[in-house]
Design an enzyme around this catalytic site. Structure first.
Site, PDB file in Angstrom:
ATOM      1  N   GLU A 259     -56.947  -4.108  78.799  1.00  0.00           N
ATOM      2  CA  GLU A 259     -56.031  -5.228  78.638  1.00  0.00           C
ATOM      3  C   GLU A 259     -55.841  -5.940  79.972  1.00  0.00           C
ATOM      4  OE1 GLU A 259     -52.412  -3.887  76.804  1.00  0.00           O
ATOM      5  OE2 GLU A 259     -53.451  -3.037  75.059  1.00  0.00           O
ATOM      6  N   HIS A 277     -50.593  -7.266  72.639  1.00  0.00           N
ATOM      7  CA  HIS A 277     -49.703  -6.145  72.961  1.00  0.00           C
ATOM      8  C   HIS A 277     -48.235  -6.589  72.932  1.00  0.00           C
ATOM      9  CE1 HIS A 277     -49.675  -2.027  75.175  1.00  0.00           C
ATOM     10  NE2 HIS A 277     -48.652  -2.145  74.364  1.00  0.00           N
TER      11      HIS A 277
END
Length: 524
Positions: A259, A277
């Site tokens: 990420e 997220h």
């Protein structure tokens, strides 16, 4: 009046909780240098993810009593340093349970009714009604992997959609499952039966790649796969190939192996919904997190014990010093047990002996439970909630003590009952080293560290040679070996330390070898 530093931006409701009971310094842009220079002025600090509570900062926090994380993750806090310096660390795991569960439901609906791609189509000036034929959730089977706090909330919401629910969680009891109205199944059965599969387990060596090519191939063609837990549990390369080859298969992801998500082929597919997220990101969750940790700070400043302690409960200094050498032992014993026992733990019995008897051993028991339960649950198991979590999982816990510690200053003996089996392990601390001294009442004596194997076999001529040959064939070197037996020709236990990991393939070959009953691989 005690002094509290709010080092990151939190919801104002949290600040209001502390008003009147502490001097509040609200400095959400404090730099690492400023924090290090001024931390000794504060009795408490509230952080989110920006501020890093490093070992250096903590060691300079001479007056600090509590570090409060307004959220769940504590990667930015050195827990060991906080514990060594007698500082409590708390968080707010319950603040995000409903928020994440609702996000999972949102992904489920978006995929079952093709909402995301339908939205993009209309905004592009198209009207493609026939292209977006959806699927009802009613009477469909939801498969939940991990029945912790979040998984349970997803189950409750899916019931409102009249879904049938099956779950895979080796540590949920039949009584707990019955109360929630769910059926416990194996992982393989869940994968093949589920119309919607949602993941709510932590990322551990055991769950990394849990859903890969083999599992994806077993899913129904129209199934939906959701992950709002941790990236890495699903193999993204295998997922892309499966989604590309099977357009009716769908996936909703909020977490990723790396990420932020960059240059991923998943972004080119219509049968996947991706969010950045944000499952835990709601105003309500941030508000609740601020309020929860502020209340805990207030409790500590008033001499009370908060509810979400992540390191250990408070004990008097004399007791702590007496027990301190045994924290590492309970930690290692818990790690062994979680790697060597299987599903449906029903009982866990602990017997303390020797010089650690006659005083509170609560911190040791809770440390053991924390190590035993944390790898299998999504929500953190901490020193305060360890016993209640064990009870919720249907584990009967008993604690006892005896003066007889044999030739050792003190020992800790643990018996675990699971399915129709049981395992007993006993350890001690000798010359500042933690050791296992018996397994299933067979005497062994080995330091607890590194890669290990626990092998049960029939003590006949040539059996140890067979074990050595298989390990040698796989180029696994035995660094140290201890054998315990009760009689010639009977069952024996071998504990070995090895230089290379004993993989599932090696275990399978060893267990298929005559006179070898079971093999467990342990990594400490």
């Amino acid at each position: 009046m005690p002094k509290v530093l709010v080092a990151d931006k939190i919801n104002e409701k949290g600040v209001e909780v502390l008003e009147g009971s502490a001097e509040i310094v609200n400095n959400p842009k404090i730099t690492p240098e400023e924090l290090l220079e001024t931390i000794d002025q504060y009795d408490a600090i509230i952080v989110r993810s920006r501020t890093k509570m490093t070992k250096e900062v903590i060691e300079n926090a001479k007056n600090l009593k509590i570090i409060a994380r307004a959220g769940v993750g504590v990667d930015n806090i050195d827990l060991d340093a906080a514990t060594d310096n007698g500082i409590l660390v708390v968080n707010a795991p319950q603040s995000t349970s409903i928020t994440v569960a609702e996000h999972a439901m949102g992904l489920m609906l978006a995929l079952s009714r093709k909402i995301a791609i339908a939205d993009a189509s209309v905004k592009a000036g198209k009207w493609e009604k026939s292209k977006f034929m959806g699927m009802e959730l009613r009477n469909k089977t939801l498969g939940v992997i991990g029945m912790g706090r979040i998984g349970s909330q997803v189950v409750k919401r899916s019931k409102a959609f009249e879904m049938d629910v099956i779950v895979y969680d080796p540590y949920i009891s039949e009584d707990a499952a019955k109360e929630l109205g769910v059926e416990i199944v194996s992982l393989d059965e869940l994968i093949t039966k589920a119309d919607v599969m949602t993941i709510h387990v932590p990322l551990t060596p055991e769950t990394k790649g849990l859903i890969s090519k083999e599992q994806l191939a077993k899913m129904k063609d129209h199934a939906i796969l959701l992950n709002c837990a941790r990236g890495g549990i699903i193999n993204e390369k295998d997922l892309y190939e499966a989604l590309k080859e099977r357009p009716d298969l769908k996936a909703g992801l909020d977490v990723y192996e790396n990420e932020p998500l960059e240059n991923s082929p998943l972004t080119t597919l219509d049968n996947v919904v991706l969010t950045p997220h944000i499952a835990a990101s709601t105003k309500e969750a941030q508000r609740d997190a601020a309020i929860i940790v502020a209340k805990q700070v207030k409790e500590v400043l008033n001499g009370q014990t908060p509810s979400n302690v992540l390191n250990m409960p408070l004990v008097d200094s004399e007791t702590f010093q007496q027990l301190k050498p045994y924290f590492e032992l309970t930690k290692k014993l818990g790690q062994i047990l979680v790697q060597t026992t299987t599903s449906n733990i029903s009982e866990l019995n602990i017997v303390y002996s020797g010089k650690i008897t006659g005083r509170s051993k609560e911190p040791l028991t809770r440390e053991l439970l924390k190590e035993f339960l944390n790898p299998i649950l999504t929500e953190p198991v901490n020193s305060v909630n360890a016993k209640s979590v064990a009870k919720q999982r249907g584990i009967k816990l008993t604690e006892g003590e005896t003066d007889d510690s044999g030739n050792y200053d003190a020992t800790i003996k643990i018996n675990v009952k699971y399915d129709d089996k049981e395992m007993t392990i006993e350890g001690t601390v000798e010359n500042d080293e933690v050791k296992v001294i018996s397994i299933d009442d067979y005497d062994v004596n080995l330091n607890l560290e590194g890669l290990m194997g626990i092998i049960k076999y029939v003590d006949l001529p040539g059996t140890i040679g067979k074990i050595g040959k298989v390990l040698g064939d796989y180029k696994i070197n035995i660094a140290e070996m201890k054998v315990g037996r009760k009689s010639e020709g009977g069952e024996a236990v071998m504990v070995i330390k090895v230089d290379q990991e004993i993989t599932d393939e090696v275990i399978s070959e060893l267990e298929s070898t005559k006179d070898i009953d079971s093999v467990k691989s342990v990594k400490l």
